[in-house]
Enzyme design. Sequence first.
Site, PDB file in Angstrom:
ATOM      1  N   GLU A  57       0.810  -1.216   0.000  1.00 46.99           N
ATOM      2  CA  GLU A  57       0.000   0.000   0.000  1.00 46.99           C
ATOM      3  C   GLU A  57       0.847   1.271   0.000  1.00 46.99           C
ATOM      4  O   GLU A  57       0.508   2.259  -0.668  1.00 46.99           O
ATOM      5  CB  GLU A  57      -0.950  -0.016   1.204  1.00 46.99           C
ATOM      6  CG  GLU A  57      -2.049  -1.064   1.122  1.00 46.99           C
ATOM      7  CD  GLU A  57      -1.588  -2.456   1.553  1.00 46.99           C
ATOM      8  OE1 GLU A  57      -2.364  -3.417   1.376  1.00 46.99           O
ATOM      9  OE2 GLU A  57      -0.442  -2.571   2.052  1.00 46.99           O
ATOM     10  N   ILE A  84      -4.963   0.477   4.772  1.00 46.63           N
ATOM     11  CA  ILE A  84      -4.437   1.736   4.238  1.00 46.63           C
ATOM     12  C   ILE A  84      -3.341   2.313   5.126  1.00 46.63           C
ATOM     13  O   ILE A  84      -2.584   3.194   4.699  1.00 46.63           O
ATOM     14  CB  ILE A  84      -5.586   2.753   4.056  1.00 46.63           C
ATOM     15  CG1 ILE A  84      -5.249   3.777   2.972  1.00 46.63           C
ATOM     16  CG2 ILE A  84      -5.932   3.440   5.378  1.00 46.63           C
ATOM     17  CD1 ILE A  84      -6.429   4.632   2.555  1.00 46.63           C
ATOM     18  N   HIS A 126     -10.938  -6.295   8.276  1.00 41.16           N
ATOM     19  CA  HIS A 126     -11.637  -6.027   7.025  1.00 41.16           C
ATOM     20  C   HIS A 126     -12.887  -5.180   7.193  1.00 41.16           C
ATOM     21  O   HIS A 126     -13.681  -5.063   6.263  1.00 41.16           O
ATOM     22  CB  HIS A 126     -12.038  -7.338   6.339  1.00 41.16           C
ATOM     23  CG  HIS A 126     -10.893  -8.188   5.901  1.00 41.16           C
ATOM     24  ND1 HIS A 126     -10.239  -9.048   6.748  1.00 41.16           N
ATOM     25  CD2 HIS A 126     -10.269  -8.294   4.704  1.00 41.16           C
ATOM     26  CE1 HIS A 126      -9.274  -9.665   6.102  1.00 41.16           C
ATOM     27  NE2 HIS A 126      -9.265  -9.230   4.860  1.00 41.16           N
TER      28      HIS A 126
END
Length: 334
Positions: A57, A84, A126
Amino acid sequence: MNMVQALNSAMDVMLTRDPDVLIFGEDVGYFGGVFRCTAGLQAKHGRRRVFDAPIAEGGIVAAAVGMGAYGLRPVVEIQFADYILPAFDQLVSEASRLRYRSGGEFTAPITVRSPCGGGIHGGQTHSQSPEALFTHISGLKTVMPSNPYDAKGLLIAAIEDNDPVIFLEPKRLYNGPFDGYHDRPLQPWAAHPAGEVPDDYYRIELGKAAIARAGEAVTVLTYGTMLHVSLAAVAECGIDAEVIDLRTLFPLDIETISASIRKTGRCVIVHEASRTSGFGAELGQSVQEQCFFHLEAPILRVTGWDTPYPHAQEWQYFPGPKRVVHALKRVMED
């Protein structure tokens, strides 16, 4: 269109209109994204415009910052908002500051798309809602749509923006609306006023909220999935609430918010993320500063728990209509 189709249409439109637009990220190319938001785009626009990236990422966002400085308009997908954080330094130290540290010589016109929130029983890795992390960073814009029409118009505006935009997509809304109680569509989006999505280009200005339901008794401030939960709660309790869909969290449409609360005198804030230091705290203080002498009751928040995201108790963690109804009744009693 459902939200997946609307997002796909927005990227398709921008790839066609602007040769500087690129799409890349984890599994977005041949596979079309884990939620299928980029399905078919590589076949239509080619591997130079839509391509896969390593599961890195920080590298994805760093590459996007460089591309933006060069003059391109990259749209990157981080497969889940939970992942992220490895890119956070690039977003904070590079993307958000590039325009200012270069005196306007360079910009970072990048869009970072990422699914957020619960609904897939993904637990702590998640299902998180990290929007408050980004609204704190000057130079970043943060967007979270609640319906397909807004999703397409806001994503087009984000891609065209000359500053970096974090575009968070609630997973529970990808495939259609729900009644606030169940993880299932109630009706096709074509039958829903907000679900008729034009095939061609249009944009919705960033920083403008929408009044999802007009009312006189209390103002509900919310966004994303929680808009539908809030509307279900209002329908259940019968209180004449005005429900505002923020759409863009930063920059915040404080004018629309203030106008509503000056009319109603009461405010309830609803978001899925945990309570402490959540975006609701900033909303509440903004309301306090702007509308103190118009408030007739304390500002109330309905949020997720202050715990690590519980896998087994996902549906208890979510603010549901019953919790929102309780808050609405409380604020009306004061």
